[in-house]
Scaffold this motif. Structure first.
Motif, PDB file in Angstrom:
ATOM      1  N   MET A   1       0.837  -1.194   0.000  1.00  0.00           N
ATOM      2  CA  MET A   1       0.000   0.000   0.000  1.00  0.00           C
ATOM      3  C   MET A   1       0.879   1.254   0.000  1.00  0.00           C
ATOM      4  O   MET A   1       1.794   1.361   0.802  1.00  0.00           O
ATOM      5  CB  MET A   1      -0.910  -0.001   1.226  1.00  0.00           C
ATOM      6  N   THR A   2       0.612   2.189  -0.889  1.00  0.00           N
ATOM      7  CA  THR A   2       1.410   3.406  -0.948  1.00  0.00           C
ATOM      8  C   THR A   2       1.120   4.300   0.255  1.00  0.00           C
ATOM      9  O   THR A   2       0.055   4.223   0.872  1.00  0.00           O
ATOM     10  CB  THR A   2       1.108   4.188  -2.233  1.00  0.00           C
ATOM     11  N   SER A   3       2.083   5.187   0.569  1.00  0.00           N
ATOM     12  CA  SER A   3       1.887   6.104   1.691  1.00  0.00           C
ATOM     13  C   SER A   3       0.711   7.041   1.440  1.00  0.00           C
ATOM     14  O   SER A   3      -0.033   7.382   2.363  1.00  0.00           O
ATOM     15  CB  SER A   3       3.169   6.918   1.924  1.00  0.00           C
ATOM     16  N   GLN A   4       0.526   7.468   0.182  1.00  0.00           N
ATOM     17  CA  GLN A   4      -0.577   8.371  -0.137  1.00  0.00           C
ATOM     18  C   GLN A   4      -1.925   7.688   0.106  1.00  0.00           C
ATOM     19  O   GLN A   4      -2.849   8.280   0.696  1.00  0.00           O
ATOM     20  CB  GLN A   4      -0.483   8.818  -1.605  1.00  0.00           C
ATOM     21  N   LEU A   5      -2.057   6.440  -0.340  1.00  0.00           N
ATOM     22  CA  LEU A   5      -3.307   5.708  -0.147  1.00  0.00           C
ATOM     23  C   LEU A   5      -3.542   5.431   1.330  1.00  0.00           C
ATOM     24  O   LEU A   5      -4.662   5.573   1.839  1.00  0.00           O
ATOM     25  CB  LEU A   5      -3.274   4.394  -0.935  1.00  0.00           C
ATOM     26  N   LYS A   6      -2.486   5.047   2.032  1.00  0.00           N
ATOM     27  CA  LYS A   6      -2.616   4.781   3.464  1.00  0.00           C
ATOM     28  C   LYS A   6      -3.075   6.034   4.199  1.00  0.00           C
ATOM     29  O   LYS A   6      -3.949   5.968   5.079  1.00  0.00           O
ATOM     30  CB  LYS A   6      -1.279   4.299   4.031  1.00  0.00           C
ATOM     31  N   THR A   7      -2.514   7.201   3.843  1.00  0.00           N
ATOM     32  CA  THR A   7      -2.929   8.455   4.478  1.00  0.00           C
ATOM     33  C   THR A   7      -4.401   8.730   4.221  1.00  0.00           C
ATOM     34  O   THR A   7      -5.142   9.121   5.131  1.00  0.00           O
ATOM     35  CB  THR A   7      -2.076   9.623   3.960  1.00  0.00           C
ATOM     36  N   ALA A   8      -4.849   8.535   2.993  1.00  0.00           N
ATOM     37  CA  ALA A   8      -6.254   8.771   2.654  1.00  0.00           C
ATOM     38  C   ALA A   8      -7.169   7.858   3.466  1.00  0.00           C
ATOM     39  O   ALA A   8      -8.211   8.296   3.977  1.00  0.00           O
ATOM     40  CB  ALA A   8      -6.478   8.548   1.161  1.00  0.00           C
ATOM     41  N   LEU A   9      -6.789   6.602   3.609  1.00  0.00           N
ATOM     42  CA  LEU A   9      -7.606   5.664   4.381  1.00  0.00           C
ATOM     43  C   LEU A   9      -7.639   6.035   5.859  1.00  0.00           C
ATOM     44  O   LEU A   9      -8.684   5.944   6.510  1.00  0.00           O
ATOM     45  CB  LEU A   9      -7.061   4.237   4.209  1.00  0.00           C
ATOM     46  N   MET A 199      -0.933   9.291  14.717  1.00  0.00           N
ATOM     47  CA  MET A 199       0.466   8.867  14.744  1.00  0.00           C
ATOM     48  C   MET A 199       0.793   8.006  13.528  1.00  0.00           C
ATOM     49  O   MET A 199       1.884   8.095  12.966  1.00  0.00           O
ATOM     50  CB  MET A 199       0.758   8.124  16.039  1.00  0.00           C
ATOM     51  N   ALA A 200      -0.172   7.180  13.099  1.00  0.00           N
ATOM     52  CA  ALA A 200       0.045   6.369  11.905  1.00  0.00           C
ATOM     53  C   ALA A 200       0.181   7.248  10.668  1.00  0.00           C
ATOM     54  O   ALA A 200       0.990   6.969   9.774  1.00  0.00           O
ATOM     55  CB  ALA A 200      -1.106   5.373  11.730  1.00  0.00           C
ATOM     56  N   ILE A 201      -0.611   8.321  10.592  1.00  0.00           N
ATOM     57  CA  ILE A 201      -0.487   9.275   9.484  1.00  0.00           C
ATOM     58  C   ILE A 201       0.900   9.896   9.486  1.00  0.00           C
ATOM     59  O   ILE A 201       1.559  10.018   8.446  1.00  0.00           O
ATOM     60  CB  ILE A 201      -1.579  10.355   9.573  1.00  0.00           C
ATOM     61  N   SER A 202       1.365  10.304  10.671  1.00  0.00           N
ATOM     62  CA  SER A 202       2.696  10.912  10.784  1.00  0.00           C
ATOM     63  C   SER A 202       3.774   9.953  10.291  1.00  0.00           C
ATOM     64  O   SER A 202       4.672  10.342   9.532  1.00  0.00           O
ATOM     65  CB  SER A 202       2.963  11.312  12.238  1.00  0.00           C
ATOM     66  N   ALA A 260       8.504   5.951  23.934  1.00  0.00           N
ATOM     67  CA  ALA A 260       7.186   5.344  23.775  1.00  0.00           C
ATOM     68  C   ALA A 260       7.316   4.093  22.926  1.00  0.00           C
ATOM     69  O   ALA A 260       8.247   3.947  22.144  1.00  0.00           O
ATOM     70  CB  ALA A 260       6.228   6.340  23.104  1.00  0.00           C
ATOM     71  N   ALA A 261       6.380   3.174  23.100  1.00  0.00           N
ATOM     72  CA  ALA A 261       6.347   1.977  22.268  1.00  0.00           C
ATOM     73  C   ALA A 261       6.080   2.381  20.829  1.00  0.00           C
ATOM     74  O   ALA A 261       5.549   3.458  20.554  1.00  0.00           O
ATOM     75  CB  ALA A 261       5.256   1.035  22.761  1.00  0.00           C
ATOM     76  N   HIS A 262       6.438   1.497  19.888  1.00  0.00           N
ATOM     77  CA  HIS A 262       6.297   1.842  18.470  1.00  0.00           C
ATOM     78  C   HIS A 262       4.858   2.212  18.119  1.00  0.00           C
ATOM     79  O   HIS A 262       4.615   3.094  17.296  1.00  0.00           O
ATOM     80  CB  HIS A 262       6.755   0.671  17.613  1.00  0.00           C
ATOM     81  N   LEU A 263       3.892   1.573  18.774  1.00  0.00           N
ATOM     82  CA  LEU A 263       2.491   1.862  18.485  1.00  0.00           C
ATOM     83  C   LEU A 263       2.166   3.326  18.723  1.00  0.00           C
ATOM     84  O   LEU A 263       1.322   3.911  18.056  1.00  0.00           O
ATOM     85  CB  LEU A 263       1.597   0.982  19.371  1.00  0.00           C
ATOM     86  N   PRO A 268       8.519   6.297  12.238  1.00  0.00           N
ATOM     87  CA  PRO A 268       8.802   4.873  12.037  1.00  0.00           C
ATOM     88  C   PRO A 268      10.162   4.522  12.647  1.00  0.00           C
ATOM     89  O   PRO A 268      10.998   5.413  12.853  1.00  0.00           O
ATOM     90  CB  PRO A 268       8.847   4.735  10.504  1.00  0.00           C
ATOM     91  N   PRO A 269      10.408   3.244  12.917  1.00  0.00           N
ATOM     92  CA  PRO A 269      11.729   2.851  13.418  1.00  0.00           C
ATOM     93  C   PRO A 269      12.816   3.259  12.428  1.00  0.00           C
ATOM     94  O   PRO A 269      12.663   3.092  11.214  1.00  0.00           O
ATOM     95  CB  PRO A 269      11.630   1.319  13.528  1.00  0.00           C
ATOM     96  N   VAL A 270      13.898   3.805  12.942  1.00  0.00           N
ATOM     97  CA  VAL A 270      14.992   4.253  12.082  1.00  0.00           C
ATOM     98  C   VAL A 270      15.535   3.094  11.250  1.00  0.00           C
ATOM     99  O   VAL A 270      15.878   3.262  10.075  1.00  0.00           O
ATOM    100  CB  VAL A 270      16.115   4.886  12.930  1.00  0.00           C
ATOM    101  N   GLU A 271      15.602   1.931  11.854  1.00  0.00           N
ATOM    102  CA  GLU A 271      16.130   0.762  11.127  1.00  0.00           C
ATOM    103  C   GLU A 271      15.313   0.483   9.869  1.00  0.00           C
ATOM    104  O   GLU A 271      15.861   0.148   8.811  1.00  0.00           O
ATOM    105  CB  GLU A 271      16.130  -0.478  12.031  1.00  0.00           C
ATOM    106  N   ASP A 272      13.970   0.589   9.989  1.00  0.00           N
ATOM    107  CA  ASP A 272      13.100   0.354   8.834  1.00  0.00           C
ATOM    108  C   ASP A 272      13.306   1.428   7.769  1.00  0.00           C
ATOM    109  O   ASP A 272      13.350   1.126   6.563  1.00  0.00           O
ATOM    110  CB  ASP A 272      11.630   0.350   9.262  1.00  0.00           C
ATOM    111  N   ARG A 273      13.433   2.667   8.203  1.00  0.00           N
ATOM    112  CA  ARG A 273      13.635   3.762   7.253  1.00  0.00           C
ATOM    113  C   ARG A 273      14.953   3.591   6.508  1.00  0.00           C
ATOM    114  O   ARG A 273      15.018   3.777   5.279  1.00  0.00           O
ATOM    115  CB  ARG A 273      13.604   5.104   7.981  1.00  0.00           C
ATOM    116  N   VAL A 274      15.991   3.244   7.240  1.00  0.00           N
ATOM    117  CA  VAL A 274      17.309   3.058   6.631  1.00  0.00           C
ATOM    118  C   VAL A 274      17.277   1.900   5.644  1.00  0.00           C
ATOM    119  O   VAL A 274      17.829   1.991   4.532  1.00  0.00           O
ATOM    120  CB  VAL A 274      18.372   2.832   7.727  1.00  0.00           C
TER     121      VAL A 274
END
Length: 284
Positions: A1-9, A199-202, A260-263, A268-274
């Motif tokens: 799922m793209t970030s744009q679609l996820k944001t819209a949802l 937070m999920a949108i962010s 804070a917990a990831h939730l 997002p976790p830096v490891e995932d972004r990297v």
């Protein structure tokens, strides 16, 4: 799922929560009133939030003659992104970090801390500025403002729902949609759900800004390396006087890891972004 679609949802989910609470309270009338109030409360912050945040962090405009190399980076990246050159501001903080603000590309600002200028290589700094340009190009300030308006409406409706459950409906009966038990349940659950959705949108917008920034600077590794360095410094050196309300604006949370917990995390976790950035190597 793209970030744009996820944001819209996710924005759709916030809207759905408003509809559900309004129906539980006793019909659409209270929902409309609360939504108007929330919009009015957030319009001011949308128009003036950039000035408020810059003043909060004592940011000063960085003159071109004081930092010609950084200004050239901003010039080049703005041209690449097809947006006006944003103002460049310096934040007197030793923690390496950066953020973008401004309600549209025509009045945008990129703010970098003293620490990031001193810590990163020129290539890494360009990757960071490209990420912030990505936020500007993708109009993330507007999207976050919309999410804040919806979240504010939910908070107001939740408070109304509590009074409805305690003192009775708002002029409606169950046939018209009023349900005190449902109103009370939603008053408890809805603000928590709205916070998670915001937070999920962010987090979704951070992934998109990473991808856009990597494309703008043409070197995903530079941004990946910068994120690793900034994260390592943030864990050792939380930003002095950082306000939790502005946490989502920074490229990395200005608070130490584990806050804070990831939730509940705004990033997002830096490891995932990297990992995502390094998977783009040779593709942009």
């Amino acid at each position: 799922m793209t970030s744009q679609l996820k944001t819209a949802l996710l924005l759709g989910a916030l809207t759905a929560i408003i509809v559900l609470i309004g129906r539980a309270i006793g019909g659409p009338g209270g929902m409309v009133i609360a939504f108007i109030i929330a919009v009015a409360m957030n319009v001011g912050s949308y128009w003036y939030s950039d000035k408020i945040v810059l003043r909060m962090y004592k940011a000063k405009e960085l003159a071109e003659h004081d930092a010609p190399a950084i200004h050239k980076m901003v010039d080049d990246l703005a041209r690449e992104a097809g947006i006006p050159k944003p103002k460049l501001m310096l934040v007197p903080q030793q923690q390496p970090n950066a953020f973008a603000t401004g309600r549209s590309p025509s009045n945008a600002v990129v703010a970098v801390t003293q620490g990031i200028v001193q810590t990163l290589s020129p290539e890494e700094l360009k990757g960071v500025i490209a990420h912030e340009m990505g936020h500007i190009k993708n109009r993330d300030i507007l999207i976050q403002s919309i999410a804040a308006v919806l979240g504010g409406a939910i908070m107001i409706l939740a408070n109304i729902a509590q009074f409805t459950a305690i003192f009775g409906g708002m002029g409606g009966n169950d046939d018209e949609g009023g349900n005190p038990i449902a109103a009370l349940a939603l008053a408890i659950i809805a603000p928590f759900a709205a916070m998670l959705i915001q937070m999920a949108i962010s987090r979704s917008r951070e992934y998109l800004a990473d991808r856009t920034g990597a494309a703008l600077c043409h070197h995903p590794e530079h941004l990946a390396s910068a994120l690793e360095k900034i994260s390592a410094h943030a864990q050792r050196q939380p930003m002095k006087g950082a306000n939790p309300a502005t946490e989502n604006m920074f490229i990395i949370s200005p608070f130490s890891a584990g806050r804070a917990a990831h939730l509940f995390a705004t990033h997002p976790p830096v490891e995932d972004r990297v990992a995502r950035l390094r998977s783009m190597a040779g593709k942009v």
